[in-house]
Design a protein around this motif. Structure first.
Motif, PDB file in Angstrom:
ATOM      1  N   LYS A 744     -24.798  -3.241  61.586  1.00 43.44           N
ATOM      2  CA  LYS A 744     -23.912  -2.091  61.491  1.00 43.44           C
ATOM      3  C   LYS A 744     -22.795  -2.448  60.518  1.00 43.44           C
ATOM      4  O   LYS A 744     -22.006  -3.352  60.779  1.00 43.44           O
ATOM      5  CB  LYS A 744     -23.328  -1.733  62.865  1.00 43.44           C
ATOM      6  N   ILE A 745     -22.755  -1.763  59.400  1.00 49.38           N
ATOM      7  CA  ILE A 745     -21.842  -2.145  58.332  1.00 49.38           C
ATOM      8  C   ILE A 745     -20.861  -1.011  58.034  1.00 49.38           C
ATOM      9  O   ILE A 745     -21.099   0.157  58.357  1.00 49.38           O
ATOM     10  CB  ILE A 745     -22.597  -2.511  57.042  1.00 49.38           C
ATOM     11  N   SER A 746     -19.762  -1.402  57.432  1.00 46.24           N
ATOM     12  CA  SER A 746     -18.811  -0.473  56.815  1.00 46.24           C
ATOM     13  C   SER A 746     -18.753  -0.810  55.329  1.00 46.24           C
ATOM     14  O   SER A 746     -18.906  -1.969  54.935  1.00 46.24           O
ATOM     15  CB  SER A 746     -17.419  -0.615  57.432  1.00 46.24           C
ATOM     16  N   ALA A 747     -18.540   0.211  54.509  1.00 48.13           N
ATOM     17  CA  ALA A 747     -18.526  -0.007  53.061  1.00 48.13           C
ATOM     18  C   ALA A 747     -17.436   0.849  52.444  1.00 48.13           C
ATOM     19  O   ALA A 747     -17.105   1.928  52.944  1.00 48.13           O
ATOM     20  CB  ALA A 747     -19.885   0.334  52.442  1.00 48.13           C
ATOM     21  N   TYR A 748     -16.884   0.372  51.331  1.00 45.23           N
ATOM     22  CA  TYR A 748     -15.799   1.069  50.653  1.00 45.23           C
ATOM     23  C   TYR A 748     -15.755   0.609  49.210  1.00 45.23           C
ATOM     24  O   TYR A 748     -16.205  -0.492  48.850  1.00 45.23           O
ATOM     25  CB  TYR A 748     -14.450   0.812  51.342  1.00 45.23           C
ATOM     26  N   GLU A 824     -10.951  -8.413  68.617  1.00 44.43           N
ATOM     27  CA  GLU A 824     -12.165  -7.742  68.160  1.00 44.43           C
ATOM     28  C   GLU A 824     -12.327  -7.791  66.643  1.00 44.43           C
ATOM     29  O   GLU A 824     -13.289  -7.221  66.116  1.00 44.43           O
ATOM     30  CB  GLU A 824     -12.153  -6.280  68.613  1.00 44.43           C
ATOM     31  N   ARG A 825     -11.428  -8.429  65.967  1.00 41.08           N
ATOM     32  CA  ARG A 825     -11.531  -8.522  64.510  1.00 41.08           C
ATOM     33  C   ARG A 825     -12.450  -9.682  64.150  1.00 41.08           C
ATOM     34  O   ARG A 825     -12.033 -10.737  63.661  1.00 41.08           O
ATOM     35  CB  ARG A 825     -10.150  -8.704  63.883  1.00 41.08           C
ATOM     36  N   LYS A 826     -13.723  -9.448  64.389  1.00 41.02           N
ATOM     37  CA  LYS A 826     -14.731 -10.459  64.138  1.00 41.02           C
ATOM     38  C   LYS A 826     -15.835  -9.855  63.281  1.00 41.02           C
ATOM     39  O   LYS A 826     -16.148  -8.679  63.396  1.00 41.02           O
ATOM     40  CB  LYS A 826     -15.323 -10.986  65.455  1.00 41.02           C
ATOM     41  N   GLY A 827     -16.428 -10.685  62.463  1.00 43.28           N
ATOM     42  CA  GLY A 827     -17.519 -10.235  61.616  1.00 43.28           C
ATOM     43  C   GLY A 827     -17.468 -10.902  60.257  1.00 43.28           C
ATOM     44  O   GLY A 827     -16.693 -11.836  60.012  1.00 43.28           O
ATOM     45  N   SER A 828     -18.323 -10.435  59.352  1.00 38.34           N
ATOM     46  CA  SER A 828     -18.407 -10.984  58.003  1.00 38.34           C
ATOM     47  C   SER A 828     -17.896  -9.967  56.996  1.00 38.34           C
ATOM     48  O   SER A 828     -17.966  -8.756  57.213  1.00 38.34           O
ATOM     49  CB  SER A 828     -19.851 -11.371  57.663  1.00 38.34           C
ATOM     50  N   LEU A 829     -17.415 -10.485  55.882  1.00 38.11           N
ATOM     51  CA  LEU A 829     -16.904  -9.645  54.796  1.00 38.11           C
ATOM     52  C   LEU A 829     -17.509 -10.111  53.483  1.00 38.11           C
ATOM     53  O   LEU A 829     -17.580 -11.320  53.207  1.00 38.11           O
ATOM     54  CB  LEU A 829     -15.375  -9.722  54.721  1.00 38.11           C
ATOM     55  N   LEU A 830     -17.946  -9.137  52.684  1.00 40.18           N
ATOM     56  CA  LEU A 830     -18.475  -9.427  51.353  1.00 40.18           C
ATOM     57  C   LEU A 830     -17.774  -8.514  50.358  1.00 40.18           C
ATOM     58  O   LEU A 830     -17.779  -7.286  50.512  1.00 40.18           O
ATOM     59  CB  LEU A 830     -19.983  -9.186  51.310  1.00 40.18           C
ATOM     60  N   VAL A 831     -17.135  -9.098  49.364  1.00 38.75           N
ATOM     61  CA  VAL A 831     -16.436  -8.351  48.310  1.00 38.75           C
ATOM     62  C   VAL A 831     -17.131  -8.647  46.990  1.00 38.75           C
ATOM     63  O   VAL A 831     -17.215  -9.806  46.574  1.00 38.75           O
ATOM     64  CB  VAL A 831     -14.945  -8.731  48.237  1.00 38.75           C
ATOM     65  N   VAL A 847     -18.148  -4.717  51.720  1.00 40.94           N
ATOM     66  CA  VAL A 847     -19.053  -4.485  52.849  1.00 40.94           C
ATOM     67  C   VAL A 847     -18.647  -5.435  53.968  1.00 40.94           C
ATOM     68  O   VAL A 847     -18.434  -6.630  53.722  1.00 40.94           O
ATOM     69  CB  VAL A 847     -20.531  -4.721  52.464  1.00 40.94           C
ATOM     70  N   ASP A 848     -18.508  -4.902  55.190  1.00 38.81           N
ATOM     71  CA  ASP A 848     -18.176  -5.769  56.325  1.00 38.81           C
ATOM     72  C   ASP A 848     -19.006  -5.370  57.527  1.00 38.81           C
ATOM     73  O   ASP A 848     -19.622  -4.303  57.555  1.00 38.81           O
ATOM     74  CB  ASP A 848     -16.679  -5.704  56.651  1.00 38.81           C
ATOM     75  N   THR A 849     -19.004  -6.255  58.546  1.00 33.68           N
ATOM     76  CA  THR A 849     -19.774  -6.027  59.782  1.00 33.68           C
ATOM     77  C   THR A 849     -18.859  -6.035  60.993  1.00 33.68           C
ATOM     78  O   THR A 849     -19.261  -6.469  62.076  1.00 33.68           O
ATOM     79  CB  THR A 849     -20.865  -7.106  59.929  1.00 33.68           C
ATOM     80  N   LEU A 850     -17.621  -5.572  60.875  1.00 34.38           N
ATOM     81  CA  LEU A 850     -16.713  -5.566  62.015  1.00 34.38           C
ATOM     82  C   LEU A 850     -17.183  -4.632  63.121  1.00 34.38           C
ATOM     83  O   LEU A 850     -16.815  -4.812  64.285  1.00 34.38           O
ATOM     84  CB  LEU A 850     -15.304  -5.152  61.560  1.00 34.38           C
ATOM     85  N   ARG A 851     -17.981  -3.654  62.803  1.00 40.09           N
ATOM     86  CA  ARG A 851     -18.502  -2.749  63.830  1.00 40.09           C
ATOM     87  C   ARG A 851     -19.574  -3.412  64.670  1.00 40.09           C
ATOM     88  O   ARG A 851     -19.809  -3.016  65.807  1.00 40.09           O
ATOM     89  CB  ARG A 851     -19.082  -1.492  63.171  1.00 40.09           C
ATOM     90  N   ASP A 852     -20.260  -4.379  64.080  1.00 39.30           N
ATOM     91  CA  ASP A 852     -21.394  -5.010  64.758  1.00 39.30           C
ATOM     92  C   ASP A 852     -20.871  -6.047  65.753  1.00 39.30           C
ATOM     93  O   ASP A 852     -20.146  -6.965  65.383  1.00 39.30           O
ATOM     94  CB  ASP A 852     -22.304  -5.667  63.730  1.00 39.30           C
TER      95      ASP A 852
END
Length: 1216
Positions: A744-748, A824-831, A847-852
């Motif tokens: 589950k990713i977020s993108a911007y 809850e601020r856990k996950g991976s980040l790719l810039v 792109v990050d996976t903070l939702r996952d």
């Protein structure tokens, strides 16, 4: 038992109870405390059904009996009325006295209906007893008692009916009428309602009758037009033509009411893309009337005129289609080598000869072959384009170059030419398919090769023309036994060299089977209908046909056209050397195209994760093992040449598909021996150097499809970024779901801007312009400054992706969603940095996976590589939109320049060419800008898309795109000029549709200004397209470009105009001003123009003798002035332009100067002053704007607007 009738009546009035309630036995009766009523029986008691059935039957029987009685009474009354008509003496009760109205009504209603029969009985009784006889003895009969007894017996309260006489019935009728006149009564209201209903019914009948009459009249008018305009022997017309006329009506009638437009828009026309489906007169009238039945009479008369005009246009189109078929046959006859090409310069020379030898009367119908649009605007000398008007002298120098040899043919010999008998029976019948765009080329759709030598590059750019060897014409025409495609296609196949085909097949076979699926997939996604590319030396079939059609115009007779065909067929010669040279060129281009396809497939095989690039060092390492490392020196030289052509490679080390192809060709050129064999060996070696499983192939195929969707969104969105953003986020989410373990990713996306609001926080900032739907409240339109936490600026500066596996451990991450708890601020980040073609960063994709909430949310290597491909695809799409925005902005500037100078132009519509949705779809035209005769422009926010099959009336626009040639035509009585706007390969990617109204030609000076605008617009467009190329470095012409690190499309048009004017002025000398300097007292226009030029160069001369005194002013007209003008930069910071003063001098001077011979230098000075003013004002206006700039990107300044995005999938609830 006394209660039974009452109980039965109550039950009869109830509805039958619903089934399904709670059942009770006889012992389960309920009794409410304190209530003495009997308990209810169960709803399911058997007696209930029987009771309701019998009662229902009885009720229906009583109702039927009552109805019969009423009908019988009414029938009896009717018989009585017929036998004994009403006594109309009762009408004496009518009176205009309103005060006694209620009294009369009372008497007629309550008293007289009983009294009158009683009096009648009394009189009858008196007569029977002879009471009034004078000689009879008095009797005991008392009339008063008799009447009283009668009234008591027949009192209305007891309902004893009596037979009414004629007078009583008449009184009842009078009473009913009087009641209707009594205000406020029920009868009066009912009578008024009946009267109103009757009137409305009558009016409705009248309206329906009128509508029916109008409908019949309109159908008769349509039928009459059908009979007058139908020339088909079958008495039928194609449905597609009727549909086209209805669609084009809205475009032709500008003042169409909105309700009329809505009536057509609401009922969408069924698309019929063939002329084979036809309708007869009845079907035609019903079909057209169904769309026009709501039109007003005036609008219907307008559409009748429009249909009549479209019928005339169709007849004219049939005549031109006959000519086009004749020109097609001529092309095939002249194509001696059967390569699908003719020599353009020879054809132009023959047209010049034929034009010169033709009679004067015939010349008036031809288009002058020495002028545009027969010749190209780039072929006209600047002196002729900017010089004085002289129709006889324009392009004389060019015409001398075109005429290769003097034929010595006299006018009589021209007239003596007759068509050569070629077993066609001398007739050329119209082919229905021609109207459907049947001149389709079989050829390549791209022209870029990145070859080794300049000659190969030039040849590759025109590969669309050379590779178009066959033109198919389908749909067999009546009267000819064999279709055109079969008749000439077979001949072509027999005469085409089989050697080249064998070589090409061998070339493909030699590469092994590994590349075949990739090559097939690449060919499958290319356009099914390739467009012609302009080539100054060659003409393919569509271009040749269009050139001859433009030359003959619209008013030439068929015998003249046949003489032209016979002349060209006889005079067009080609030596054996020319045939071989042309054939070799086509063979060479075919091999280059095949090589390009193979190298493209090889690149995709190496680029397994669809990242869009390859590592130069990785490719170099593999190539160093070629032939066991024996050719390392050749590899070193090739790499050196590659870095000189692509300077960014030494910095980033990334190979794009074109750079990869160029690299292999450079390596092969350094080898000894045959270059084709060397590159074939390289391809075979590199193909065997990489292995891919079937799963990897399918994964790569799927990912490339998602990336193509991003590019397709840019090409078909009408210069809108919203569709691109959606495609990017869709590709990211689909890959995360399919190949990323359902992450589950977020993108911007954030773009770099110049930090004007807060420069102390950094020279640049990142503005988030798009994101997934759930992140919009936290991320959209937010600004990241350099002094804030985050790794985005580091990714931009380093030009490499930054992967943060665990954001909670990094310490330098900026979280936009402050509502998210820290734990809850856990996950991976790719810039990922966004790069342009020259690898200069202009933004980031995050792109990050903070939702996952899963533990394993780290991005793997293949995912990162694909996300790099997404960023690369977005960059291409983004710059494609930027390029379109720049072209449109340049177009607006060009039209602003044109309209004050060409008021005879009615409208100009600007279209962009968009590819079809898939291989089976033809390209479409997107209507972007409409400019009317006042210069007012409408930039369409929701551009209309024109499809070929839906717009037969706009078929000339698609012919313009097909041939990449200018077209003149007439549509609905208005004359149009369609001019293509070509890309770097020579294909049309935009169109100017110029309408001159009812004027067949523009005035000469307006026609010349139009040519100037079109020529400069094409040059500016090519410059804009080159700015996005990875091989082109921008060259600064004006100081504003250098200081602002910006090439703004708004001033690009005037910049190229300034360059043309500089070249024209440089060719002047002191003697050029001799005629102007000879004036002792010059005309005011000349003095003002010279004064304005001097004040522009020397503002401090304002009001001095140098400008006000002509004797001093003309002394400045020398070589020094010419040099100053050539070097003058109106955008320089040191230049002070007094716009109002200069405009006062030159306002109105242009028209006076344009009409005088010998004033050419003054005209040039006038154009130069206006252009400098436009550049100065445009530069100053841009300095005041806060544009979205790319600090490390200097290729574009026009940026699509920032838009929020509703993604198709909910990917995130917070942004990093």
């Amino acid at each position: 038992m006394a209660a039974q009738p009452e109980e039965g009546a109550q039950t009869a009035g109830l509805k039958q109870p619903k089934l399904g309630g709670k059942s009770m036995t006889a012992t389960e009766m309920k009794r409410t405390p304190g209530n003495d009523e009997l308990p209810c029986l169960s709803n399911h008691a058997p007696w209930k059904d029987c009771f309701y059935e019998k009662v229902q039957q009885r009720c229906l029987s009583l109702q039927e009996t009552k109805a019969k009685m009423i009908h019988a009474e009414k029938a009896k009354e009717e018989k009585v009325k017929k036998r004994e008509p009403c006594d109309w003496l009762s009408k004496e009760w009518f009176s205009e006295d309103k005060e006694s109205l209620d009294t009369r009504i009372y008497l007629l209603d309550k008293l007289l209906p009983t009294l009158i029969p009683g009096v009648e009985k009394l009189l009858m009784e008196v007569e029977r007893k002879n009471v009034l006889a004078p000689d009879k003895e008095p009797t005991k009969f008392n009339p008063i008692n008799f009447l009283g007894e009668y009234l008591m017996r027949h009192h209305p309260q007891y309902g004893i009916s009596t037979r009414s006489g004629p007078y009583v019935r008449g009184m009842k009728m009078v009473m009913e009428e009087l009641k209707t006149e009594m205000p406020g009564t029920t009868s009066e209201r009912l009578a008024r309602m009946k009267s109103e209903a009757k009137n409305k019914r009558k009016e409705k009948e009248q309206v329906e009758n009128m509508k029916f009459q109008v409908k019949e009249m309109r159908k008769e008018a349509l039928a009459a037009q059908f009979k007058e305009r139908t020339v088909d022997v079958s008495g039928r017309v194609p449905v597609a033509l009727v549909q086209s006329a209805l669609r084009s009506f809205l475009d032709v009638i500008a003042s169409t009411p909105m309700d009329v437009r809505q009536a057509i828009y609401d009922r969408k026309l069924e698309i019929v893309d063939t002329l084979a489906k036809k309708v007869n007169i009845g079907e035609f009238t019903e079909y057209v009337h169904s769309y026009t039945e709501h039109f007003s009479n005036d609008t219907f008369q307008e559409i009748l005129k429009h249909l009549c005009q479209r019928a005339d246009d169709f007849q004219e189109a049939r005549r031109h289609d006959t000519w086009r078929q004749m020109f097609t046959d001529l092309f095939l006859d002249c194509d001696y080598g059967k390569v699908g090409l003719l020599d353009r310069q020879k054809i132009l020379a023959l047209l010049v000869d034929f034009y010169d030898r033709s009679p004067v009367a015939t010349k008036r119908g031809f288009c002058n072959p020495r002028q545009w649009p027969i010749i190209e605007l780039q072929e006209i000398e600047l002196a002729d384009l900017w010089g004085a008007l002289d129709d006889q002298e324009v392009c004389e120098e060019l015409s001398e170059k075109l005429v290769l040899s003097q034929t010595g043919i006299s006018e009589g010999e021209i007239l003596a030419y007759q068509p050569v008998d070629d077993n066609r029976q001398g007739t050329y019948r119209m082919r229905t398919g021609v109207r459907e765009g049947l001149f389709e080329q079989m050829g390549m759709s791209e022209a870029e090769t990145g070859g080794i030598s300049k000659e190969e590059n030039q040849a590759a750019e025109s590969s669309d023309a050379e590779d178009a060897a066959v033109a198919k014409v389908v749909k067999e025409t009546p009267g000819r036994k064999e279709s055109f495609s079969r008749q000439h296609g077979r001949q072509f196949d027999q005469q085409t060299s089989s050697e080249t085909r064998m070589k090409d097949e061998d070339l493909v076979e030699d590469q092994g089977e590994d590349l075949h699926p990739i090559m097939a997939e690449i060919q499958n996604r290319r356009a099914s209908r390739p467009r012609s590319a302009f080539d100054k030396n060659c003409l393919n079939l569509p271009q040749f046909v269009q050139l001859l059609e433009t030359f003959v115009g619209e008013d030439i007779s068929l015998p003249t056209v046949k003489r032209l065909i016979a002349f060209i067929k006889e005079e067009y010669k080609q030596t054996e050397e020319e045939k071989m040279e042309q054939l070799e060129k086509v063979h060479h281009m075919s091999r280059l195209a095949q090589r390009k396809l193979i190298l493209e497939a090889l690149f995709e095989k190496w680029d397994n994760n669809a990242s869009g690039f390859l590592d130069l060092e990785e490719v170099d390492a593999v190539l160093s093992t070629f032939k066991e490392g024996m050719d390392k020196e050749a590899l070193r030289k090739a790499k050196q040449h590659l870095c000189s052509r692509y300077p960014q490679l030494s910095r980033v080390g990334k190979l794009s598909p074109r750079a990869f192809q160029t690299f292999l060709e450079l390596v092969a050129s350094e080898f000894t021996g045959d270059g084709d064999e060397a590159i074939d060996n390289l391809v075979e070696f590199l193909t065997a150097s990489v292995e891919r499983s079937h799963t990897e192939y399918l994964q790569s195929l799927t990912r490339r499809k998602w990336l193509r969707d991003i590019q397709q969104a840019a090409e078909t969105s009408g210069a809108s970024m919203e569709a691109v953003y959606k495609a990017v986020f869709k590709a990211l989410s689909q890959d995360a779901e399919a190949h990323g373990d359902n992450k589950k990713i977020s993108a911007y996306i954030a773009l770099l801007e110049e930090n004007q609001p807060s420069p102390e926080r950094g020279h640049f900032l990142l503005r988030y312009v798009a994101c997934t739907a759930d992140d919009a409240p936290y991320v959209l339109n937010k600004i990241l400054y350099r002094d804030m936490k985050g790794v985005s600026f580091a990714a931009v500066e380093e030009g490499k992706p930054i992967h943060v596996p665990r954001v909670q451990l990094h310490g330098n991450i900026h979280f936009w969603n402050y509502d998210r708890p820290v734990e809850e601020r856990k996950g991976s980040l790719l810039v990922l940095p966004l790069h342009d073609a020259c690898w200069r960063a202009f933004g980031i994709l995050g792109v990050d996976t903070l939702r996952d909430q899963c533990e394993k949310t780290i991005f793997l290597t293949h995912e990162i590589r694909f996300y790099q491909g997404v960023s690369h695809a977005f960059s291409k799409a983004y710059h494609h939109i930027c390029t379109l925005e720049n072209v449109l902005q340049m177009t607006v500037t060009a039209l602003d320049w044109l309209y004050p100078r060409a008021p005879s132009i009615h409208t100009v519509v600007t279209y962009l060419v968009e590819p079809g949705k898939d291989k089976t779809c033809d390209y479409a035209l997107r209507k972007m800008i409409t400019t009317d005769n006042t210069g007012q422009k409408e930039i369409h926010s929701s551009p209309v898309l024109l499809l070929r099959k839906e717009n037969l009336s706009r078929d000339y626009l698609f012919k313009c795109v097909d041939s990449s040639e200018a077209i003149r035509t007439s549509v609905c009585g208005e004359h149009h000029i369609a001019v293509p706007l070509r890309d770097l390969s020579g294909q049309a990617f935009g169109i100017f549709d110029i309408s001159v109204g009812r004027h067949q030609k523009l005035p000469p000076h307006e026609h010349k200004d139009l040519q100037k605008m079109l020529k400069i617009a094409q040059a500016a467009c090519s410059e804009i397209l080159e700015m996005s190329s990875e091989e082109t470095e921008p060259t600064d012409v004006l100081e504003a470009e250098h200081t602002a690190n910006l090439r703004h499309a708004g001033i690009l048009f005037h910049q190229f105009m300034l360059q043309d004017l500089r070249e024209c002025v440089q060719k002047l000398d002191a003697e050029s001003f001799a005629e102007i300097k000879s004036y002792a007292e010059p005309p005011a226009a000349v003095h003002n123009i010279v004064k304005a030029a001097l004040l522009l160069l020397h503002p401090n001369w304002k009001g001095s003798e140098e400008t006000e005194n002509w004797s001093q002013c003309k002394l400045k007209l020398d070589d020094n002035l010419i040099q100053e003008i050539y070097c003058f930069d109106p955008t320089a910071a040191s230049v002070q332009v007094q716009a109002e003063l200069l405009l006062d001098c030159i306002t109105g001077a242009r028209r006076a100067a344009a009409r005088q011979r010998g004033w050419e230098p003054a005209q040039l000075l006038d154009h130069w002053v206006h252009t400098c003013l436009a550049l100065a004002q445009g530069t100053r206006s841009q300095h005041g704007k806060n544009l979205c700039l790319q600090p490390l990107l200097a290729s574009s300044s026009a940026v699509p607007p920032v838009k929020s995005l509703n993604s198709s999938s909910n990917l995130s609830d917070s942004g990093v």
